[in-house]
Design a protein around this motif. Structure first.
Motif, PDB file in Angstrom:
ATOM      1  N   SER A   1       0.781  -0.763  -0.203  1.00 35.25           N
ATOM      2  CA  SER A   1      -0.283   0.231   0.246  1.00 35.25           C
ATOM      3  C   SER A   1       1.273   1.441  -0.592  1.00 35.25           C
ATOM      4  CB  SER A   1      -0.743  -0.164   1.397  1.00 35.25           C
ATOM      5  OG  SER A   1      -0.303  -0.247   2.473  1.00 35.25           O
ATOM      6  N   SER A   2       1.915   0.818  -0.362  1.00 34.30           N
ATOM      7  CA  SER A   2       3.347   2.081  -0.236  1.00 34.30           C
ATOM      8  C   SER A   2       3.203   2.652  -1.399  1.00 34.30           C
ATOM      9  CB  SER A   2       4.910   1.856   0.430  1.00 34.30           C
ATOM     10  OG  SER A   2       5.527   2.830  -0.176  1.00 34.30           O
ATOM     11  N   TRP A   3       2.521   3.641  -2.119  1.00 29.58           N
ATOM     12  CA  TRP A   3       2.895   4.426  -3.213  1.00 29.58           C
ATOM     13  C   TRP A   3       3.711   4.833  -3.606  1.00 29.58           C
ATOM     14  CZ3 TRP A   3       4.428   8.933  -4.670  1.00 29.58           C
ATOM     15  CH2 TRP A   3       4.796  10.157  -3.911  1.00 29.58           C
ATOM     16  N   GLU A   4       4.687   5.081  -2.789  1.00 29.50           N
ATOM     17  CA  GLU A   4       6.193   5.454  -2.848  1.00 29.50           C
ATOM     18  C   GLU A   4       7.011   5.033  -3.072  1.00 29.50           C
ATOM     19  OE1 GLU A   4       5.482   8.503   0.579  1.00 29.50           O
ATOM     20  OE2 GLU A   4       4.621   6.039  -0.374  1.00 29.50           O
ATOM     21  N   ALA A   5       6.789   3.729  -2.703  1.00 28.98           N
ATOM     22  CA  ALA A   5       7.808   2.232  -3.709  1.00 28.98           C
ATOM     23  C   ALA A   5       6.973   1.723  -4.586  1.00 28.98           C
ATOM     24  CB  ALA A   5       7.326   0.785  -2.269  1.00 28.98           C
ATOM     25  N   TRP A   6       6.004   1.956  -5.344  1.00 33.35           N
ATOM     26  CA  TRP A   6       5.345   1.959  -6.693  1.00 33.35           C
ATOM     27  C   TRP A   6       5.946   2.750  -7.075  1.00 33.35           C
ATOM     28  CZ3 TRP A   6       3.578  -2.822  -8.071  1.00 33.35           C
ATOM     29  CH2 TRP A   6       3.225  -3.843  -6.789  1.00 33.35           C
ATOM     30  N   TYR A   7       6.046   3.873  -6.808  1.00 36.44           N
ATOM     31  CA  TYR A   7       6.510   5.227  -7.602  1.00 36.44           C
ATOM     32  C   TYR A   7       7.626   5.125  -7.877  1.00 36.44           C
ATOM     33  CZ  TYR A   7       7.734   9.062  -9.411  1.00 36.44           C
ATOM     34  OH  TYR A   7       8.283  10.751  -9.987  1.00 36.44           O
ATOM     35  N   GLN A   8       8.277   4.658  -7.015  1.00 35.30           N
ATOM     36  CA  GLN A   8      10.184   4.110  -7.289  1.00 35.30           C
ATOM     37  C   GLN A   8      10.177   2.780  -7.909  1.00 35.30           C
ATOM     38  OE1 GLN A   8      12.979   6.383  -7.014  1.00 35.30           O
ATOM     39  NE2 GLN A   8      11.302   7.606  -5.506  1.00 35.30           N
ATOM     40  N   LEU A   9       9.406   1.881  -8.169  1.00 38.03           N
ATOM     41  CA  LEU A   9       9.662   0.875  -9.044  1.00 38.03           C
ATOM     42  C   LEU A   9       9.526   1.226  -9.688  1.00 38.03           C
ATOM     43  CD1 LEU A   9      10.273  -2.197  -8.943  1.00 38.03           C
ATOM     44  CD2 LEU A   9       7.702  -2.058  -8.594  1.00 38.03           C
ATOM     45  N   GLY A  10       8.428   2.189 -10.454  1.00 36.50           N
ATOM     46  CA  GLY A  10       8.072   2.218 -12.143  1.00 36.50           C
ATOM     47  C   GLY A  10       9.028   2.590 -12.493  1.00 36.50           C
ATOM     48  N   ARG A  11       9.874   3.990 -11.881  1.00 34.74           N
ATOM     49  CA  ARG A  11      11.108   4.650 -11.904  1.00 34.74           C
ATOM     50  C   ARG A  11      11.884   3.991 -12.755  1.00 34.74           C
ATOM     51  NH1 ARG A  11       9.454   9.307 -15.074  1.00 34.74           N
ATOM     52  NH2 ARG A  11       8.902  11.226 -13.060  1.00 34.74           N
ATOM     53  N   ALA A  12      11.784   2.792 -12.117  1.00 33.69           N
ATOM     54  CA  ALA A  12      13.742   2.302 -11.549  1.00 33.69           C
ATOM     55  C   ALA A  12      13.068   0.631 -13.288  1.00 33.69           C
ATOM     56  CB  ALA A  12      13.011   0.802 -10.891  1.00 33.69           C
ATOM     57  N   HIS A  13      12.000   0.423 -13.598  1.00 34.79           N
ATOM     58  CA  HIS A  13      11.202   0.030 -14.568  1.00 34.79           C
ATOM     59  C   HIS A  13      11.181   0.851 -15.809  1.00 34.79           C
ATOM     60  CE1 HIS A  13       9.913  -4.267 -13.780  1.00 34.79           C
ATOM     61  NE2 HIS A  13       9.373  -3.097 -13.089  1.00 34.79           N
ATOM     62  N   MET A  14      11.091   2.081 -15.907  1.00 35.99           N
ATOM     63  CA  MET A  14      11.503   3.042 -16.820  1.00 35.99           C
ATOM     64  C   MET A  14      12.882   2.924 -17.608  1.00 35.99           C
ATOM     65  SD  MET A  14       9.532   6.262 -16.066  1.00 35.99           S
ATOM     66  CE  MET A  14      10.016   7.419 -17.301  1.00 35.99           C
ATOM     67  N   ARG A  15      14.186   3.353 -16.558  1.00 36.37           N
ATOM     68  CA  ARG A  15      15.641   3.143 -16.139  1.00 36.37           C
ATOM     69  C   ARG A  15      15.533   2.129 -17.286  1.00 36.37           C
ATOM     70  NH1 ARG A  15      15.272   5.777 -11.282  1.00 36.37           N
ATOM     71  NH2 ARG A  15      15.887   3.861 -10.289  1.00 36.37           N
ATOM     72  N   ALA A  16      15.042   0.693 -16.955  1.00 41.84           N
ATOM     73  CA  ALA A  16      15.503   0.333 -18.345  1.00 41.84           C
ATOM     74  C   ALA A  16      14.885  -0.411 -19.133  1.00 41.84           C
ATOM     75  CB  ALA A  16      14.967  -1.592 -16.677  1.00 41.84           C
ATOM     76  N   LYS A  17      13.645   0.689 -19.386  1.00 40.53           N
ATOM     77  CA  LYS A  17      13.131   0.922 -20.198  1.00 40.53           C
ATOM     78  C   LYS A  17      11.645  -0.671 -20.552  1.00 40.53           C
ATOM     79  CE  LYS A  17      17.204   2.790 -23.667  1.00 40.53           C
ATOM     80  NZ  LYS A  17      16.592   4.363 -22.779  1.00 40.53           N
ATOM     81  N   GLU A  18      11.538  -1.000 -19.599  1.00 43.77           N
ATOM     82  CA  GLU A  18      10.384  -1.303 -19.294  1.00 43.77           C
ATOM     83  C   GLU A  18       8.627  -0.901 -19.363  1.00 43.77           C
ATOM     84  OE1 GLU A  18      13.547  -5.473 -17.538  1.00 43.77           O
ATOM     85  OE2 GLU A  18      12.132  -4.012 -15.895  1.00 43.77           O
ATOM     86  N   TRP A  19       9.142  -0.602 -20.115  1.00 47.24           N
ATOM     87  CA  TRP A  19       7.288   0.461 -19.926  1.00 47.24           C
ATOM     88  C   TRP A  19       6.234  -0.221 -19.799  1.00 47.24           C
ATOM     89  CZ3 TRP A  19      10.178   4.834 -20.320  1.00 47.24           C
ATOM     90  CH2 TRP A  19      11.089   4.799 -21.261  1.00 47.24           C
ATOM     91  N   LYS A  20       5.897  -1.457 -19.620  1.00 42.00           N
ATOM     92  CA  LYS A  20       4.642  -2.201 -19.819  1.00 42.00           C
ATOM     93  C   LYS A  20       4.425  -2.670 -17.852  1.00 42.00           C
ATOM     94  CE  LYS A  20       3.248  -3.674 -24.292  1.00 42.00           C
ATOM     95  NZ  LYS A  20       2.672  -5.151 -24.416  1.00 42.00           N
TER      96      LYS A  20
END
Length: 655
Positions: free
Chosen positions: A576-595
């Protein structure tokens, strides 16, 4: 209608799971029935896409494969109430059932308040999951529908008959009359009160281990007869069971006689709990009188602030965290559900301090340039006592009144009373320490409203903690609070010095390592930051905030895969931590894993965050996926929340 699979995403460690629902269509189904099933499946997807609530399993990704229809959802661990009831071989504990049903009411209040309202229509024990943390999740919206005021009746009459209200059948008859071909009843469509009936029927089953009779209101005394262990009271010479009265009220044939909202039913359920639990819930008791099945319970509407679930309070800094938090967002301290403010903030005899309506104006200060522990003690100005405060010769009364005001978040009065106690000769360390807490808490409370006033109060708070350390230079708490003040003031070297002193006094406190890790990370000292965070995780391996910080650090140092692994671990610990999900999204962006990035950002949205950066990040991902319409929508959402959002403005030029 469908089959649900638990699936594992390959290549992740630890394993990462989803629930995938497949639409089942028989080969012998007619084209018309097939189209109807596909339409219903797509409606479920569209409806789930619009829902963002911690008690509702989130939609992750719809897709098709080889002509079959699927969608992936958040995997909810645990057991359904149907399974729990089956394993128990008898009625479930009353207090636990009431608490679960109050959580269901929270989810129902959310969907019923959508525009237009969403009606679940198939609420039953099998569709209510209980997670290992004892939290409720609703999992099946297969026949949910949006309420249409222009309709006379339901298009389809679906649902599980034992839990279905009379209006699920598309019409209602006069009480006492049987439905027949000659008497089909008056056409009607299901509304929010149909879910109230289903919730009452679900409670009946859970508390008696008997499936409810279809379209029947239980007779008074029948539920208590099936489960004599239910709490009962003597009212006017009669034995009354409060929870039975709530069920009877919810399952009335005439929906005008039911609870008219899920929030009203939640308030009534609250009154069925023991007094000690009611007090902890901080919601006024709703008395449920004895009644006939046709009697209406009058439930007073509660202000929104009184019915919101209260999260745990950090015993170190007093911060009110969100419900379900395991570590304090402000200082990283491990939390215990039901924790109370620090011991210093509690009193044996409550003394009510007179409210102060003016905002707390901190005096200006420039003490922050000097090293920790230097300088003289604070000379507090005498303040006239408030109403009801005892003689000036007794500092204890003013001190207790100050603590009570601090506990009640009346920071101006807390400062007045604590200064008075200091001027009357009270114990310097205790008073100065709590005076620092009062100034710091006030500074934090106005940070988003008046940045300058917040900074002034934070400076004065630091003065008090420094002065307290002149009287007790081995106080772990004072050094820790002083470090927090310095961090809030962006004085990172001083913050690091204070936290290191705190660490020398208590080398096994993970929260100190967390603060040192953050301070080092913010100064760009990545090697030190990693060392502190790893040591903190050795002491507390499930510290989600520490893992988020470590994920950020790996991202800053271009260790993308390590960043993703750390952040995946964090969201598995605290989904339920939005910060954790947000940072995970940014990490996937750095890996170009857009989906994958989109899925993570959608989870960040689901937990209720209104941070514009989530929407601008989603827009960025949608552009990479060539989904410009969705990107434009996310940019609108980002700029609606922050018209100066740099990422959103940059992407807007690209579109």
């Amino acid at each position: 209608m469908g089959t649900v699979y638990k699936v594992e995403q390959l290549g992740t460690n630890p394993p990462y799971y989803y629930a995938v629902k497949e639409l089942l269509i028989s080969p012998n189904t007619s084209e018309e029935e097939r189209n109807s099933a596909v339409e219903r499946f797509n409606k479920e997807i569209a409806l789930l896409r619009s829902l963002k609530h911690p008690r509702i399993a989130a939609l992750m990704l719809p897709f098709q494969d080889r002509g079959n229809y699927y969608f992936a959802m958040e995997f909810v661990p645990g057991r359904s109430l149907e399974k729990i009831l089956e394993d128990s071989h008898g009625p479930l504990p009353e207090e636990q059932v009431v608490k679960w049903m109050m959580q269901v009411c929270e989810a129902l209040t959310y969907i019923h308040s959508r525009t237009p309202p969403i009606i679940l229509r198939d609420l039953k024990p099998g569709n209510i999951m209980i997670t290992p943390d004892n939290e409720v999740q609703l999992i099946d919206f297969g026949i949910a529908r949006r309420f249409d005021p222009n309709k006379r009746t339901n298009t389809e009459n679906l649902g599980t008959i034992s839990y279905a209200s009379p209006e699920h059948l598309g019409s209602i008859t006069t009480p006492g009359q049987r439905r027949s071909v000659q008497n089909p009843g008056r056409p009607v469509q299901t509304d929010a009160r149909a879910d109230i009936y289903s919730l009452g029927a679900t409670m009946f089953h859970l508390l008696t281990n008997y499936e409810p009779d279809p379209i029947q209101t239980p007779a008074p005394g029948s539920i208590l007869a099936k489960n004599p262990r239910l709490l009962a009271r003597e009212v006017g010479g009669k034995r009354i069971c409060p929870v039975e009265q709530v069920i009877i009220k919810a399952m009335q044939q005439d929906r005008e006689q039911r609870f008219q909202s899920a929030e009203a039913m939640r308030n009534a359920l609250l009154s069925c709990l023991p007094a000690s639990v009611q007090a902890h819930a901080a919601v006024p008791t709703v008395q449920i009188p004895a009644m006939s099945p046709a009697t209406t319970i009058t439930v007073k509407a509660q202000p929104a602030s009184t019915v919101t679930a209260a999260g745990p309070i950090c015993p170190r800094c007093g911060f009110h965290n969100r419900p379900g938090a395991k570590f304090c967002k402000r200082d990283g301290y491990q939390l215990v559900q039901g924790a109370v403010p620090p011991p210093q903030a509690r009193m044996s005899q409550p003394i009510l301090a007179r409210p102060v309506r003016q905002p707390l104006q901190a005096r200006s200060s420039s003490i922050l340039a000097r090293p920790v522990g230097s300088g003289g003690s604070i000379q507090a100005r005498p303040v006239a006592p408030s109403n009801g405060v005892a003689p000036a010769s007794d500092p204890t009364v003013a001190y207790r009144a100050g603590l009570q005001a601090l506990n009640n978040k009346n920071y101006a009065e807390a400062v007045n009373q604590l200064k008075l106690a200091l001027s009357q000769g009270g114990t310097p360390y205790d008073i100065l320490y709590n005076l620092g807490r009062a100034y710091r808490q006030y500074g934090l409370s106005v940070r988003d409203i008046d940045q300058k006033l917040s900074q002034e109060n934070m400076k004065y708070a630091a003065e008090q903690f420094e002065a307290a350390l002149q009287h007790s230079n081995t106080s772990f708490n004072a050094y820790f609070q002083l470090g927090m003040c310095y961090r809030d003031l962006s004085l990172l070297p001083q913050a690091g010095q204070s936290f290191k002193k705190a660490l020398s006094l208590n080398p096994d406190d993970p929260a100190v390592y967390y603060q040192l890790g953050l301070t080092s990370l913010e100064q760009g000292s990545f090697r030190d930051a990693e060392s502190y965070l790893r040591e903190g995780l050795r002491l507390s391996p499930e510290h989600a905030l520490m893992l988020v910080a470590l994920g950020r650090l790996y991202g800053e140092t271009k260790r993308t895969r390590e960043s993703i692994e750390a952040l995946r671990h964090a969201v598995q610990i605290d989904a339920s931590s939005w910060e954790a999900w947000y940072q995970l999204g940014r990490a996937h962006m750095r890996a170009k894993e857009w989906k994958y990035a989109v899925s993570a950002f959608e989870r960040a949205r689901k937990t209720g965050a209104q941070n514009p950066n989530i929407y601008s990040a989603l827009a960025n991902c949608y552009l990479k996926l060539n989904r410009k319409a969705e990107a434009r929508q996310m940019l609108d959402e980002a700029l609606k929340r922050d018209r100066t959002n740099a990422e959103a403005l940059r992407l807007l030029k690209q579109i």
